[in-house]
Motif scaffolding. Structure first.
Motif, PDB file in Angstrom:
ATOM      1  N   LYS A  90       0.859  -1.177   0.000  1.00  0.00           N
ATOM      2  CA  LYS A  90       0.000   0.000   0.000  1.00  0.00           C
ATOM      3  C   LYS A  90       0.901   1.235   0.000  1.00  0.00           C
ATOM      4  CE  LYS A  90      -3.877  -2.303   2.288  1.00  0.00           C
ATOM      5  NZ  LYS A  90      -4.908  -2.235   3.342  1.00  0.00           N
ATOM      6  N   PRO A  91       1.570   1.490  -1.174  1.00  0.00           N
ATOM      7  CA  PRO A  91       2.598   2.539  -1.218  1.00  0.00           C
ATOM      8  C   PRO A  91       2.076   3.941  -0.918  1.00  0.00           C
ATOM      9  CG  PRO A  91       2.068   1.746  -3.428  1.00  0.00           C
ATOM     10  CD  PRO A  91       1.390   0.812  -2.465  1.00  0.00           C
ATOM     11  N   ASP A  92       0.849   4.249  -1.345  1.00  0.00           N
ATOM     12  CA  ASP A  92       0.318   5.599  -1.098  1.00  0.00           C
ATOM     13  C   ASP A  92       0.191   5.871   0.394  1.00  0.00           C
ATOM     14  OD1 ASP A  92      -1.904   5.502  -3.979  1.00  0.00           O
ATOM     15  OD2 ASP A  92       0.205   6.053  -3.802  1.00  0.00           O
ATOM     16  N   SER A  93      -0.331   4.888   1.133  1.00  0.00           N
ATOM     17  CA  SER A  93      -0.448   5.036   2.590  1.00  0.00           C
ATOM     18  C   SER A  93       0.933   5.127   3.239  1.00  0.00           C
ATOM     19  CB  SER A  93      -1.220   3.859   3.182  1.00  0.00           C
ATOM     20  OG  SER A  93      -2.532   3.811   2.673  1.00  0.00           O
ATOM     21  N   ALA A  94       1.875   4.312   2.741  1.00  0.00           N
ATOM     22  CA  ALA A  94       3.239   4.328   3.294  1.00  0.00           C
ATOM     23  C   ALA A  94       3.870   5.707   3.121  1.00  0.00           C
ATOM     24  CB  ALA A  94       4.094   3.264   2.611  1.00  0.00           C
ATOM     25  N   LEU A  95       3.782   6.258   1.896  1.00  0.00           N
ATOM     26  CA  LEU A  95       4.385   7.569   1.629  1.00  0.00           C
ATOM     27  C   LEU A  95       3.717   8.669   2.450  1.00  0.00           C
ATOM     28  CD1 LEU A  95       4.974   7.369  -2.222  1.00  0.00           C
ATOM     29  CD2 LEU A  95       6.706   7.470  -0.434  1.00  0.00           C
ATOM     30  N   PHE A  96       2.415   8.543   2.712  1.00  0.00           N
ATOM     31  CA  PHE A  96       1.716   9.541   3.518  1.00  0.00           C
ATOM     32  C   PHE A  96       2.382   9.678   4.889  1.00  0.00           C
ATOM     33  CE2 PHE A  96      -1.351  10.382   6.912  1.00  0.00           C
ATOM     34  CZ  PHE A  96      -1.856  11.606   6.519  1.00  0.00           C
TER      35      PHE A  96
END
Length: 625
Positions: free
Chosen positions: A193-199
């Motif tokens: 879940k890269p988007d959540s990780a980057l957030f």
């Protein structure tokens, strides 16, 4: 990914029981500070130990002395001895620190159930101390354990809990907020879940402005780069990981440096620079071994396996992949997973019981105050309220007991199922060992005997020599098939990557054995890497392809053989096509085709065979995953 070792800088001020230092404490401090003379000062201090408190003081310094030298066995020995004394002395802060550092030792070894037990004990001590910072930190530690154990949902849950605890604190410590965010981010990252990780990683960039420690920048930068790497944004990832590398070299953190070089190696081979990738992998392996972290050694092996696969070196790829699975299987198994679940359940149950007991005590205390104030005026009413409260508590207690009985029953059922699975696994392992040790060694002896016989019969006619060679080749092939069977039996499941490498190696070996035949092996790129087969499914797929190719080579005199595998709507399609002599499908089938039919039936799949004399053969097998 492992963050800063907190509390080390304040160690000397916290390892003294009283303000006025005793002779014993002075000697122990010298033993810890002056490493060259450590044994001399510990020996002198040992002579001054007279009380239980003195023993605890001595063992506490001894534990940190050997732990600093990374002497794992000695550290665990002193940890067990000092914790029992500290429990008796009710020295909560020291007890919490020893439990915390002991959990880190087990975590590096990949012993997650002991690591979880240690951090839960540290957390319990922090809760009794009402130390908000340490309660937040130890919840972050639990998030790291569940990340390494690949339970990312639990990892995110504890990371968010750690952040919430510190965010609600009157005096916020931004370092612990960064650590909590980091654990949330890395769990989301490996949860794909890269988007959540980057957030959460970018959220840390804002929080970094409020702390004065460059070490935090190192792991935040690396984790952002790691997520960008997985999103195939190689240029951006390389830039920020190199920034992390510079900071980590200053701090000389073996674990973080291993992570940096693993990521840089991955970027290099994805960009086609295989020479640079090999150089980075050497550094990654060096620092991973120095860190003694099983999780990090495992990560490097997995990336190396994918690297060699990309370069076409399937043999090395398979070797690295098998090393990875051996290491992973030594950590992840049903028994260890069950222990982790049991520890978590035990901890939560004990916490609820403590909270309930405290709530009851507080409630009883308040009721007593009310009763004392109003006894003269509301005596009768007070008695009714007390009896009503007792009845209510008794009713709640009975409900709690009932729920506990239901949970215990479910747990017993689950344990019985796990025990059955364990017995089946032990039986499979025993059979595979017997096959390998007995039949395998006997077949090897047969080959050796045949080769010796051929050497002794140098003057034998061509027919005898040819027959001996045929028997030797047949026995060698039997050994290969036996190894494949053992490989499948030792696994509860087979990954798509592992099966693909096995098939690729078989096709490659066939190409080397007969360079007159053009072999083609095509795999649909849309097949997910997360696909898993049972050991029986994996072996049946492999044997079907092996049987079809052998038939084409031995009987059809084919000049072209192609194997293709695709997947659509969770249905796998396997096709083997050759341009050989073909055969009349209406006639009685031989053993080879009968074996293919039986294995297709075992897969609960559909088999199609199209062939005619002189036009080749087309075999297609379809089955649901």
């Amino acid at each position: 990914m492992r963050y800063i070792l907190l509390a080390i800088c304040g160690l000397f001020s916290s390892i003294i029981f009283a303000q006025n230092k005793t002779d014993l404490t002075i000697l122990l401090e010298k033993a810890f500070k002056i490493q060259d003379s450590s044994e001399y000062y510990f020996s002198a201090a040992r002579k001054l130990v007279t009380t239980k408190s003195d023993s605890a003081n001595y063992l506490y310094y001894k534990f940190y002395s050997v732990n600093r030298k990374n002497m794992v066995d000695s550290s665990l020995f002193y940890s067990n001895r000092v914790t029992s004394l500290l429990q008796d002395l009710d020295s909560l802060n020291r007890l919490r620190k020893v439990y915390y550092d002991t959990h880190r030792i087990y975590l590096n070894k990949g012993n997650y159930e002991e690591a979880l037990n240690g951090i839960q004990l540290a957390l319990s001590a922090a809760e009794r101390l009402k130390d908000t910072a340490m309660i937040s930190l130890h919840n972050s530690d639990k998030a790291i354990i569940y990340h390494d154990f690949e339970d990312y949902k639990k990892g995110v849950e504890y990371g968010k809990k750690a952040y919430s605890i510190m965010d609600r604190a009157t005096n916020k410590n931004y370092k612990y907020l960064i650590i909590a965010n980091n654990t949330i981010g890395i769990n989301y990252d490996d949860w794909k879940k890269p988007d959540s990780a980057l957030f959460y990683h970018y959220k840390n960039l804002e929080l970094l402005k409020k702390v004065d420690d460059s070490a935090y920048y190192g792991f935040v930068f690396n984790n952002i780069g790691n997520t960008l790497l997985k999103a195939k944004k190689y240029s951006e990832a390389k830039k920020i990981i190199n920034r992390s590398l510079v900071l980590n070299k200053i701090r000389n953190g073996d674990y973080n440096l291993a992570t940096n070089y693993t990521n840089l190696a991955t970027i290099a081979y994805e960009e086609g620079d295989y020479k640079l990738a090999k150089s980075h992998f050497l550094e990654a392996n060096n620092f991973a071994q120095k860190s003694k972290s099983i999780e990090k050694i495992r990560d490097v092996l997995q990336q190396e396996a994918w690297f060699y696969k990309k370069t076409g070196d399937f043999k090395r790829s398979l070797e690295k992949q098998e090393e990875f699975y051996v290491l992973r299987d030594s950590i992840f198994n049903d028994e260890r997973a069950q222990k982790v679940v049991e520890l978590e359940t035990k901890y939560e149950t004990e916490k609820k019981e403590r909270d309930l007991a405290q709530s009851r005590a507080n409630l009883a205390e308040r009721e007593l105050e009310v009763e004392q104030k109003n006894t003269m005026l509301f005596g009768s009413l007070g008695i009714i309220v007390v009896f009503g409260l007792v009845g209510y508590l008794f009713y709640n207690q009975q409900k709690l007991k009932h729920r506990q009985l239901v949970k215990e029953s479910a747990l017993k059922t689950a344990l019985a199922q796990i025990e059955t699975q364990n017995r089946l696994q032990e039986q499979r392992l025993r059979i595979s060992r017997d096959l390998h040790d007995n039949i395998g060694s006997q077949l090897t002896f047969i080959i050796s005997s045949i080769d010796s016989l051929k050497y002794g019969l140098k003057d034998a006619n061509d027919k005898v020599s040819s027959k001996l060679t045929s028997i030797s080749e047949f026995t060698t092939q039997t050994i290969y098939e036996l190894r494949d069977t053992i490989w499948a039996m030792n696994k509860n499941e087979i990954s798509w990557q592992d099966l693909q490498v096995r098939i690729s190696n078989f096709v490659e070996n066939a190409r080397k054995a007969d360079d007159k035949v053009a072999f083609t092996f095509w795999v649909d790129k849309n097949i997910s890497e997360d696909v898993r087969f049972t050991s029986m499914q994996g072996m049946n797929v492999y044997r079907i392809i092996q049987e079809a190719m052998n038939n084409a080579l031995k009987y059809a005199n084919a000049s072209k053989i192609s194997v293709s595998i695709s997947e659509e709507n969770e249905v796998f399609n396997i096709e083997i096509i050759d341009d050989g002599a073909g055969f009349d499908t209406s006639l009685k089938n031989g053993n080879g085709l009968n074996n293919i039919k039986k294995r297709t039936a075992d897969l609960k799949g559909n088999l199609s065979i199209e062939s005619n004399n002189g036009v080749g053969t087309h075999i297609k097998v379809s089955f649901s995953i």
